[in-house]
Design a protein around this motif. Structure first.
Motif, short mmCIF file in Angstrom:
data_model
loop_
_atom_site.label_atom_id
_atom_site.label_comp_id
_atom_site.label_asym_id
_atom_site.label_seq_id
_atom_site.Cartn_x
_atom_site.Cartn_y
_atom_site.Cartn_z
N ASP A 22 53.35 37.06 -94.71
CA ASP A 22 53.63 38.29 -93.10
C ASP A 22 54.47 38.04 -92.84
N VAL A 23 54.47 36.71 -91.85
CA VAL A 23 55.32 36.06 -91.12
C VAL A 23 55.15 35.12 -91.55
N VAL A 24 56.87 34.18 -91.15
CA VAL A 24 56.94 33.03 -90.72
C VAL A 24 57.52 32.77 -89.31
N VAL A 25 57.07 32.34 -88.34
CA VAL A 25 57.62 31.75 -87.53
C VAL A 25 58.56 30.50 -87.74
N LEU A 26 59.25 29.87 -86.74
CA LEU A 26 60.55 29.39 -86.96
C LEU A 26 60.01 28.53 -85.74
N GLY A 27 59.84 27.06 -85.21
CA GLY A 27 59.82 26.22 -84.34
C GLY A 27 58.19 26.31 -83.69
N THR A 156 63.09 30.13 -82.29
CA THR A 156 64.24 28.46 -82.44
C THR A 156 65.49 28.27 -80.83
N GLY A 157 64.69 29.28 -80.48
CA GLY A 157 65.60 29.24 -78.70
C GLY A 157 67.16 29.37 -79.36
N LEU A 365 72.28 29.13 -82.61
CA LEU A 365 70.71 30.37 -83.20
C LEU A 365 70.83 30.04 -84.01
N PHE A 366 69.38 30.46 -84.53
CA PHE A 366 68.08 29.91 -85.41
C PHE A 366 68.39 29.26 -86.39
N VAL A 398 62.66 38.90 -85.71
CA VAL A 398 62.82 39.26 -84.16
C VAL A 398 64.23 37.92 -84.12
N LEU A 399 64.62 38.37 -82.63
CA LEU A 399 65.05 37.10 -81.84
C LEU A 399 64.90 37.17 -80.48
#
Length: 505
Positions: A22-27, A156-157, A365-366, A398-399
């Motif tokens: 459903d979701v991958v969270v980066l960081g 990821t900031g 970014l990212f 999502v940013l």
């Protein structure tokens, strides 16, 4: 508690095997851990995993190891809304912040959701599948794999954590000593009894100088232009009293509201009355420095307060080091490095055994990912931020960018709430994707309306923002409470779609 790994936990692997997620969270830094909390509590049935490129959690607070590393925001606002900050330090050092993040991971049982040593290097959106396919590099083995997911939360900031910014200095090869960038601080660096020059005047420099001054022979902060530096107590006496009297949770809530109001008041005061704010800051500096100190040269920035971020020094430690004589500030332009230090354009030579280039970071970014839609590259510079949460034309992404004029995490918490409300709306309507749609003729301006050098260097590569809501990067908590916590998740600017829909890529 320590949350570290040399690989990926079995449970994280099992989650990754059940794709699409459903979701991958980066960081697994402060933003990613926060997002995982909201997903866990608001959408416990959804599958998600956190991809962390390093072998431990913490992001910034684990990566940077230079002396004295600390927050430059108070932890009553930099901490999560859902988790009280109990430590007496308000301007806290990195180990305390790391302990706090590890507690957050343990309390939400997130250890099994973190896949360590995995960096997403590209992402391609399929309109037919209504899914992102991430290409993931396994940093420990060099192998790559693919992960399919409905949503990506990019926690990821906006810094490049692999490489900091260092200008080209003439004669750098002639310098006989050691040159160090704070982002890559050597564990075995011995600066005891040595002369150190720290190039820079931002948050990193004003942290390093007093932290090193006690052991070094002398530390000089070399700045091209001055920065506004304000002393604040390391411990917030009022907040600590509120927590002691009312209990940790209620006291934290009140402390948080108090400090949000203070931050807003200071920012607005500086923006509306810059000349008065300049005099107030100058008076606070003068009170802590020697009587005959040259304020006009070293503490008189050529811009107004809050045109760039103010630098905070806890308990005035920078000023104390200057007054004691263990540290000093020089303001001037570098001509070249020489064998025994740095020669300025004025002809003055600053002797040094070690030069620290606290010259800033690079924006990215990212984590430098390449984004595409059905194989066609997405040019981020042509996108526009929607509510500071999504980008025009980019589905299910999502940013996560926090405030630049207040504590970063205040924004992250609000955008996580909005994200979760959007997920609920999609579940109820049977939607598979959503993307903001911007008017092609919309007037735009830079994404980060901020004068810092690291921002200016990257403006041509960053998305834009509009001039009117909901296309602005709001930098006020009160405005974001209205638009993110209470605002509509289905308006005329959002295009919701279902799998069966015929789409034009």
């Amino acid at each position: 508690m320590t949350t570290e790994s040399t690989g990926t936990s079995a449970t994280a692997d099992s989650i990754l095997s059940e794709q699409p997620l459903d979701v991958v969270v980066l960081g697994a830094g402060i933003s990613g851990i926060g997002a995982a909390h909201y997903l866990t509590t608001e959408h416990p049935g959804k599958s998600f995993v956190i991809l962390e490129s390093r072998d431990s959690i913490g992001g910034t607070w684990d990566l940077f190891r230079y002396p004295g590393i600390r927050s430059d925001s108070d932890l009553n606002t930099f901490g999560y809304e859902f988790k009280p900050w109990r430590d007496p330090q308000a301007i806290a050092d990195a180990p305390r912040i790391l302990d706090y993040l590890r507690e957050a991971v343990a309390e939400d049982r997130l250890e099994s959701k973190i896949a360590f040593n995995r960096r997403a290097v590209s992402a391609d959106w399929s309109e037919a599948e209504q899914l992102w396919t991430l290409t993931v590099k396994h940093n420990d083995t060099g192998e790559t794999s693919e992960v399919k997911t409905r949503w990506v939360f990019a926690g990821t900031g906006y810094y490049n954590y692999d490489e900091g910014f260092t200008p080209e200095f003439a004669g750098s090869d002639d310098f006989a000593g050691q040159i160090v960038h704070p982002q890559h601080w050597p564990e075995d660096l011995d600066y005891r009894g040595k002369k150190v020059v720290v190039i820079g005047s931002g948050a990193t420099a004003v942290t390093l100088v007093p932290s090193m001054a006690g052991d070094a022979a002398h530390v000089t902060m070399l700045q091209r232009t001055p920065t506004y530096v304000i002393p604040l107590p390391r411990e917030d006496a009022i907040s600590n009293a509120l927590k002691k009297t009312l209990g940790a949770e209620r006291g934290y809530r009140l402390s948080r509201q108090k400090n949000i109001f203070q931050q807003k008041l200071v920012y607005q005061f500086c923006q509306r009355y810059p000349s008065v704010a300049r005099r107030v800051i100058r008076a606070s500096n003068a009170a802590l420095l020697p009587r005959d100190y040259d304020l006009d040269t070293h503490f008189n920035p050529p811009y107004n307060p809050w045109d760039q971020r103010l630098c905070v020094v806890p308990d005035g430690d920078l000023f104390k080091a200057i007054k004691k004589g263990t540290a000093s500030i020089e303001t001037g332009r570098i001509k070249r490095f020489v064998a025994d230090g740095i020669e300025l354009e004025s002809g003055q030579v600053l002797e040094a055994d070690i030069i620290v280039t606290a010259t800033g970071l690079n924006l990215q970014l990212f984590g430098g990912m390449e984004l595409s839609r059905d194989g066609e590259p997405i040019d981020l510079s042509e996108t526009v931020a929607y509510r500071g949460v999504m980008l025009s034309g980019v589905p299910n992404w999502v940013l996560a960018i926090g405030y630049t004029n207040s504590s970063w995490t205040l924004k992250i918490g609000l955008l996580c709430e909005y994200f979760c409300r959007m997920l609920t709306h999609m579940d109820q309507g049977g939607y598979s994707s959503v993307r903001p749609v911007a008017d092609p003729g919309m007037e735009t301006r830079p994404l980060l309306d901020f004068g810092a050098g690291y921002v200016k260097r990257a403006l041509d590569r960053l998305p834009k923002q509009g001039t009117q809501s909901p296309w602005t990067m709001t930098m006020a908590v009160s405005a974001d409470v209205k638009q993110l916590r209470k605002g509509e998740v289905d308006d005329a600017f959002l295009d919701y779609r279902k799998v069966a829909a015929t789409v034009d890529a």
